[in-house]
Design a protein around this motif. Structure first.
Motif, PDB file in Angstrom:
ATOM      1  N   ILE A 124       0.722  -1.213  -0.054  1.00  0.00           N
ATOM      2  CA  ILE A 124       0.041  -0.048   0.082  1.00  0.00           C
ATOM      3  C   ILE A 124       0.917   1.273   0.102  1.00  0.00           C
ATOM      4  N   GLY A 125       0.262   2.521  -0.401  1.00  0.00           N
ATOM      5  CA  GLY A 125       0.893   3.526  -0.385  1.00  0.00           C
ATOM      6  C   GLY A 125       0.123   4.857  -0.398  1.00  0.00           C
ATOM      7  N   THR A 126       0.854   5.942  -0.190  1.00  0.00           N
ATOM      8  CA  THR A 126       0.109   7.299  -0.240  1.00  0.00           C
ATOM      9  C   THR A 126       1.243   8.210  -0.559  1.00  0.00           C
ATOM     10  N   ASN A 127       0.822   9.570  -1.206  1.00  0.00           N
ATOM     11  CA  ASN A 127       1.587  10.633  -1.366  1.00  0.00           C
ATOM     12  C   ASN A 127       1.715  11.729  -0.008  1.00  0.00           C
ATOM     13  N   SER A 128       0.810  11.386   0.960  1.00  0.00           N
ATOM     14  CA  SER A 128       0.754  12.400   2.001  1.00  0.00           C
ATOM     15  C   SER A 128       2.125  12.235   2.755  1.00  0.00           C
ATOM     16  N   GLY A 129       2.486  13.362   3.140  1.00  0.00           N
ATOM     17  CA  GLY A 129       3.744  13.407   4.011  1.00  0.00           C
ATOM     18  C   GLY A 129       4.821  13.892   3.488  1.00  0.00           C
ATOM     19  N   ILE A 143       4.032   8.920  11.233  1.00  0.00           N
ATOM     20  CA  ILE A 143       4.121   7.817  12.539  1.00  0.00           C
ATOM     21  C   ILE A 143       4.062   6.595  12.119  1.00  0.00           C
ATOM     22  N   LEU A 144       3.519   6.225  11.181  1.00  0.00           N
ATOM     23  CA  LEU A 144       3.537   4.858  10.278  1.00  0.00           C
ATOM     24  C   LEU A 144       4.854   4.465  10.166  1.00  0.00           C
ATOM     25  N   SER A 145       5.588   5.432   9.586  1.00  0.00           N
ATOM     26  CA  SER A 145       6.884   5.164   9.180  1.00  0.00           C
ATOM     27  C   SER A 145       7.975   5.031  10.208  1.00  0.00           C
ATOM     28  N   SER A 196       8.440  16.191 -11.897  1.00  0.00           N
ATOM     29  CA  SER A 196       9.633  15.346 -11.771  1.00  0.00           C
ATOM     30  C   SER A 196       9.341  13.997 -11.181  1.00  0.00           C
ATOM     31  N   PRO A 197      10.084  13.038 -11.903  1.00  0.00           N
ATOM     32  CA  PRO A 197       9.587  11.483 -11.721  1.00  0.00           C
ATOM     33  C   PRO A 197      10.584  11.259 -10.563  1.00  0.00           C
ATOM     34  N   ASN A 198      11.323  11.990 -10.121  1.00  0.00           N
ATOM     35  CA  ASN A 198      12.128  11.516  -8.730  1.00  0.00           C
ATOM     36  C   ASN A 198      11.489  11.875  -7.638  1.00  0.00           C
ATOM     37  N   ALA A 199      11.953  11.451  -6.597  1.00  0.00           N
ATOM     38  CA  ALA A 199      11.167  11.630  -5.054  1.00  0.00           C
ATOM     39  C   ALA A 199       9.651  11.230  -5.214  1.00  0.00           C
ATOM     40  N   THR A 200       9.435   9.905  -5.902  1.00  0.00           N
ATOM     41  CA  THR A 200       8.138   9.551  -6.221  1.00  0.00           C
ATOM     42  C   THR A 200       7.611   8.228  -5.515  1.00  0.00           C
ATOM     43  N   ILE A 201       8.690   7.727  -4.775  1.00  0.00           N
ATOM     44  CA  ILE A 201       8.149   6.816  -3.658  1.00  0.00           C
ATOM     45  C   ILE A 201       7.182   7.035  -2.818  1.00  0.00           C
ATOM     46  N   THR A 202       5.967   6.158  -2.721  1.00  0.00           N
ATOM     47  CA  THR A 202       5.029   6.557  -1.971  1.00  0.00           C
ATOM     48  C   THR A 202       5.424   6.276  -0.364  1.00  0.00           C
ATOM     49  N   ALA A 203       4.924   6.915   0.507  1.00  0.00           N
ATOM     50  CA  ALA A 203       4.975   6.348   1.975  1.00  0.00           C
ATOM     51  C   ALA A 203       4.181   5.188   2.246  1.00  0.00           C
ATOM     52  N   PRO A 204       4.887   4.222   3.244  1.00  0.00           N
ATOM     53  CA  PRO A 204       6.093   4.472   3.900  1.00  0.00           C
ATOM     54  C   PRO A 204       7.305   4.256   3.458  1.00  0.00           C
TER      55      PRO A 204
END
Length: 582
Positions: A273-278, A285-287, A450-458
């Protein structure tokens, strides 16, 4: 109203705190209850009429649960079981497991198949009656299911809601003519079933061919309940999107961690699972909770990198005052029928940023000047559109500035956020993220992205193993896969694993969640060797990560660590080849 009723009620808002609120702190003033996950991690449930969920300065941005969705590209609805068997006999492709060096170690002389290891998932559930989750004698390899959506059974010990189904109950159901009468849990979407089959599907033969990466591992599944309606409205998430809230995920992690026994029974936790929030630095807190679990002995934590690499959901800005301009325009193309979405701007310390908004009709707001604790709402005359802007000068977890924008009923066309640098520095760096694709209703994206820094949290959690997706048929990086590095240069991802057209028990599928499932199966095989067979009994995620980095496949023409590949392509057989060389 009981605490269980408050946990499940949409009239109560969930708040997470990384400290304990003493019992009775609010006296009779507020109607609430609380549950404690760890000595310094608590979830509280407050009656919504007494708090303003949109006031992130008062409630704290990090305390409001984030919403997450599954990271694959297709959802499979229920099928007849005979149809499933026909699918698996036609489509199973072993190449992703071979290319990952997994089948090589499943076989002699190592015979590593995940024996004695548990793989845990927090997902959409599991279709426990499928043969792929049984042993040759017909008994289930599923150790437990916690279905958070069913309230008619008994919750797990220490939890207030949902129903727990043990291995004995599942086996009893499997021997019944009506299994769902005994264990009513099911997976109506299919994602959790696919994940579990890829990571730990039994080896099937005699006409029905299938195998997972760790075919003898036991499985624990947390079927996560859907997020409360008030949170979906707060984040403007489409009704049809799969949406889990952070509080239920945290509870699921606590449940999975309870199955681990140091030196005896290791647990691999796999999140697809993932999100762009954060903040994209791993400070949620999840991370931080995942980091804590990953550091414990006999635990392994694997998360996917998401599918946002080609979504144009990230903008990277740099305002240079030396060029004679203290602002930069950021354009968002909003598609038809978009009901709303959130935008998060994260500024790099010590800069200070403010914004103004221009609609496609040409209406422009004034600059929203920073005011502590104040939320500003801008309405537009020629449409029903509204934009709410809130500044958090020092966000609690990261210590950096957050500009939080909620677009409500935005008309289609080009919206422009003018970002002003008010900190007096020559180079003012900022990043903006739109929501993940499943949380948007239409084709909404940055015109310059930008395609970089697009890993989703967490995925930016420091101690976990974060996996991106590549196509093992030609060893090419999958264009939709999330990419690193972190916003402040953190070295994520760790590895890349196959995730394109991967065979699952429900047919082939693509997505970084399947890459994480393959990685989780590989870790289970490795933990059998390290912990169960006592070659490195005190291994944890960080230790395992370094073993896997040593065994990864790297290309001579690339530099590592790499934004796309991390430290290389997963190769479990390469881990043991590296050990043999030393």
């Amino acid at each position: 109203m009981t605490c269980k009723e408050k946990i499940l009620s949409n009239d109560y808002a969930d708040l997470i705190t990384d400290f304990l609120i003493p019992e009775g702190s609010f006296g009779q003033r507020l109607d609430y209850c609380q549950t404690t996950l760890e000595s310094d991690l608590q979830i509280s449930y407050f009656e919504r009429k007494n708090i303003n969920i949109q006031d992130i300065n008062v409630l704290r941005y990090n305390f409001i649960p984030k919403c997450y969705s599954i990271m694959d590209e297709g959802m499979i609805m229920p099928m007849q079981r005979e149809d499933l068997n026909n699918i698996t006999s036609q489509i199973f492709n072993p190449d992703p497991l071979i290319d990952s060096g997994i089948i090589q170690v499943n076989n002699a002389p190592l015979n590593l198949t995940g024996r004695g290891v548990i793989i845990g998932f927090i997902d959409t559930g599991i279709r426990y009656d499928l043969d792929v989750f049984r042993r040759s004698d017909g008994s289930s390899r599923i150790l437990s299911i916690w279905d958070q959506t069913i309230q008619t059974g008994t919750p797990p010990e220490g939890f207030e809601y949902g129903s727990e189904y043990t291995n004995d109950m599942i086996n009893q159901a499997l021997s019944s003519d009506n299994p769902r009468d005994i264990v009513p849990s099911n997976d109506f979407i299919g994602h959790g079933t696919k994940m579990a089959s890829v990571a730990a599907g039994s080896i099937l033969g005699a006409g029905t061919v299938f195998r997972g990466a760790a075919p003898d591992a036991q499985i624990v599944m947390v079927k996560c309940k859907e997020a409360k309606p008030y949170l979906r409205e707060y984040y403007k998430i489409p009704e049809e999107a799969v949406c889990f809230q952070e509080t239920d995920i945290l509870s699921g992690l606590k449940y999975l961690d309870n199955f681990a026994r140091i030196f005896d029974r290791p647990v691999i936790i796999c999140l697809g699972i993932g999100t762009n929030s954060g903040d994209h630095m791993g400070n949620s807190i999840l991370s931080t909770y995942l980091d804590r679990l990953a550091a414990r002995r006999s635990r392994g934590v694997v998360v996917c990198g998401g599918n946002e690499g080609n979504a144009a959901s990230h903008y990277e800005g740099n305002i240079s005052i030396a060029n004679g301009r203290d602002w930069q325009d950021v354009e968002i193309r909003v598609g038809e029928n978009e009901e709303g979405f959130l935008v998060e701007l994260w500024g790099k310390i010590p800069e200070l940023f403010t914004v103004s908004i221009r609609s496609p009709s040409g209406e422009e707001t004034r600059e929203a000047v920073y005011t502590a604790g104040q939320s500003l709402t801008f309405s537009f005359i020629y449409s029903e559109s509204k934009v709410q802007v809130e500044y958090v000068l020092v966000e609690q977890s990261s210590g950096e500035e957050l500009v939080f924008m909620r677009f409500i009923k935005p008309i289609s066309g080009i919206w422009t956020i003018r970002v002003f640098a008010r900190g007096g520095n020559d180079n003012s760096v900022f990043n903006i993220w739109l929501p993940i694709c499943p949380f948007l209703r239409s084709d909404t994206y940055f015109l310059q992205s930008s395609p970089n820094a697009t890993i989703t949290a967490p995925g930016y959690a420091e101690n976990v193993i974060t996996v991106t997706n590549y196509n093992s048929s030609n060893n090419s990086f999958y264009y939709k896969s999330g990419r690193g590095f972190g916003r402040r240069g953190s070295l994520k991802p760790d590895l890349a694993a196959p995730g394109v057209n991967v065979s699952t028990v429900l047919g082939p599928d693509t997505g970084s969640s399947l890459s994480a499932a393959i990685m989780a199966g590989a870790m289970a095989d490795f933990y059998q060797w390290a912990i169960v067979e006592e070659h490195d009994s005190i291994v944890n995620t960080q230790t395992a990560r370094n073993y896997f980095i040593r065994g990864a496949i790297r290309e001579n023409e690339l530099e590592y660590p790499n934004e796309e590949w991390g430290f290389g392509r997963l190769s479990l057989s390469g881990v043991f080849e590296a050990l043999a060389r030393t």
